[in-house]
Design an enzyme around this catalytic site. Structure first.
Site, short mmCIF file in Angstrom:
data_model
loop_
_atom_site.label_atom_id
_atom_site.label_comp_id
_atom_site.label_asym_id
_atom_site.label_seq_id
_atom_site.Cartn_x
_atom_site.Cartn_y
_atom_site.Cartn_z
CG HIS A 212 -12.79 3.30 3.44
ND1 HIS A 212 -13.48 4.27 4.12
CD2 HIS A 212 -11.48 3.56 3.65
CE1 HIS A 212 -12.64 5.09 4.72
NE2 HIS A 212 -11.42 4.67 4.44
NE ARG B 37 -6.18 1.56 -0.09
CZ ARG B 37 -6.22 2.63 0.69
NH1 ARG B 37 -5.20 2.94 1.44
NH2 ARG B 37 -7.30 3.37 0.72
CD GLU C 48 -8.56 -1.68 4.01
OE1 GLU C 48 -8.13 -1.39 5.15
OE2 GLU C 48 -8.72 -0.84 3.13
CG ASN D 143 -1.81 1.14 1.35
OD1 ASN D 143 -1.75 2.06 0.55
ND2 ASN D 143 -2.68 1.11 2.35
NE ARG E 131 -10.13 12.49 4.05
CZ ARG E 131 -10.05 11.20 3.76
NH1 ARG E 131 -11.06 10.61 3.14
NH2 ARG E 131 -9.00 10.49 4.08
#
Ligand code: ADP
Length: 415
Positions: A189, A99, A396, A7, A250
């Protein structure tokens, strides 16, 4: 097969090495061999490496770029220092799974990377200018380190949400903006939502077609997904990962007219407004203190800080609103699932999100909720609760490794 899962961020690389193959996948017997993170690449990087079951070994190293970071990982993994008996030379790594943040509309599944696929990923840069270029750098770095012959697979954050129906993914904007620029909801996600949905049906021993649930990934970034008959049918992040829930820094959902309004009042360019929404808003913006939920909870508890309390309240209320909306979207789900750093670890936040949902039949079990953290998985509602709630730690990397094996063998991926 020993799969290196990468990743790659702008100045960091997170990795795992997972031993798995088609038989191990079927038996749920995949083995994690190692994991680690390298941060601040480009200068004196901070390195943390651990073989499975061992404490991480921390060090620093001068690393120029992603390629140097991947080389360091492989040198360590194959050395006697790591103690990983399955890995002795670079040839013991059999494939790399990456990823990749944005797959646009082209990628509804993971895919073996060819020159053509790499060009398609480059075509998506427009949609994820911060993320896709660094993911591409990771792919190129691995190609340089391992040679062009080693299979590499791309696993997209957006792919799981490609099952959204058009009425859920289209914004109510002039249709030609979708036609011309593919402006629509993509969602992110996806690998995390997909993993917890998969794990949920394993725990319940139910078929994919009977899997109706709402999954909440609450970490630094936060998103919700509505899953009907195993497919994602709606999700809170949109064209970019800015929409939806309140996140660490955010804003999530706002009235779009606010952008122009604050731009004018504060003399900010559109880019500066976007930065404000991405980096200075959310928990950090409301509290004025931190984007870290743990610190906010401590501040609220120890000092009764009003804005820390407010940030937590807005965060939980937004999540609860989405649960309500998505229960309607799914047409009645059997469970909600919490994952991500906050979802997995904070019993308090879970309780506050679930507060007042008793009328829906969600009967939280305080003791189960309090006991389920630090990587533990399980039911947190009372037996017989009409709407169940679970905590399922995300993984993941496991799905990336499994998709890599399936792509290399050319077998269909199970979503
Ligand atoms: P990322 O999205 O970067 O992968 P994580 O999933 O690790 O992030 O989530 C990070 C968030 O999880 C931070 O806000 C952190 O404070 C929060 N978190 C971790 N442990 C706890 C805890 N025990 N209680 C509350 N929040 C926690």
């Amino acid at each position: 097969m020993n799969v290196l899962v990468l990743n790659c961020g702008s100045s960091s690389v997170k990795f795992q090495i997972i031993a798995t193959d088609l038989e191990q996948i079927a038996l749920n017997a995949d083995k994690r061999l190692a994991r680690g993170t390298i941060e601040r690449i480009g200068g004196e990087a901070i390195v943390a490496l651990s073989a499975e079951g061992q404490d991480p070994v921390r060090s620093t190293a001068s690393l120029r770029d992603t390629r140097a970071a991947v080389e360091l990982i492989i040198r360590w993994a194959c050395s006697s220092d790591s103690g990983i008996s399955q890995l002795n030379t670079i040839a013991d790594i059999h494939a790399v799974g990456h990823r990749v943040v944005h797959g646009g509309e082209r990628f509804a599944h993971s895919i073996l990377i060819t020159d053509e696929v790499l060009r398609w990923i480059e075509d998506c840069i427009d949609l994820a200018p911060l993320h896709n270029p660094t993911n591409i750098k990771g792919i190129q770095a691995a190609k340089e380190v391992f040679g062009a012959g080693l299979p590499q697979v791309a696993v997209f954050d957006t792919a799981f949400h490609q099952t959204l129906p058009d009425y859920a993914y289209l914004y109510a904007l002039p249709y030609q903006l979708y036609r011309r620029y593919r402006v629509r909801r993509y969602g992110f996600h996806g690998t995390s939502h997909r993993y917890v949905a998969y794990r949920f049906r394993q725990l319940r021993n139910i078929a994919r077609s009977d899997t109706n649930l709402i999954t909440l990934h609450l970490g630094n970034g936060c998103s919700v997904a509505a899953i009907r008959a195993g497919d994602s049918i709606d999700t809170s992040m949109g064209l970019t990962p800015l929409e939806g829930l309140v996140m660490g820094t955010r804003s999530g959902d706002i009235d779009p007219a606010i952008c122009d309004f604050i731009g004018g009042k504060e003399g900010l360019s559109p880019q500066e407004v976007e930065t404000l929404l991405n980096k200075q808003s959310g928990l950090l913006g409301i509290s004025g203190l931190t984007n870290d939920m743990r610190e906010l909870l401590a501040e609220a508890e120890e000092n009764n800080d009003r804005r820390a309390r407010l940030a937590i309240e807005i965060f939980c209320y937004r999540a609860r609103k989405y649960i309500g909306a998505y229960l309607a979207g799914v047409g009645g789900a059997d469970a909600i699932v919490f994952t991500g750093g906050i979802g997995e670890n904070s019993a308090e936040i879970r309780a506050r999100i679930c507060a007042g949902l008793n009328w829906l039949g969600l009967d939280l079990d305080d003791e189960r909720n309090a006991m389920t953290s630090d990587g533990r998985e399980g039911l947190i509602t009372k037996d017989g609760s009409r709407l169940a709630a679970y905590v399922i730690p995300t993984d993941e990397e496991l799905l990336i490794a499994r998709d890599t094996v399936r792509c290399v063998h050319g077998v269909a991926q199970r979503y």
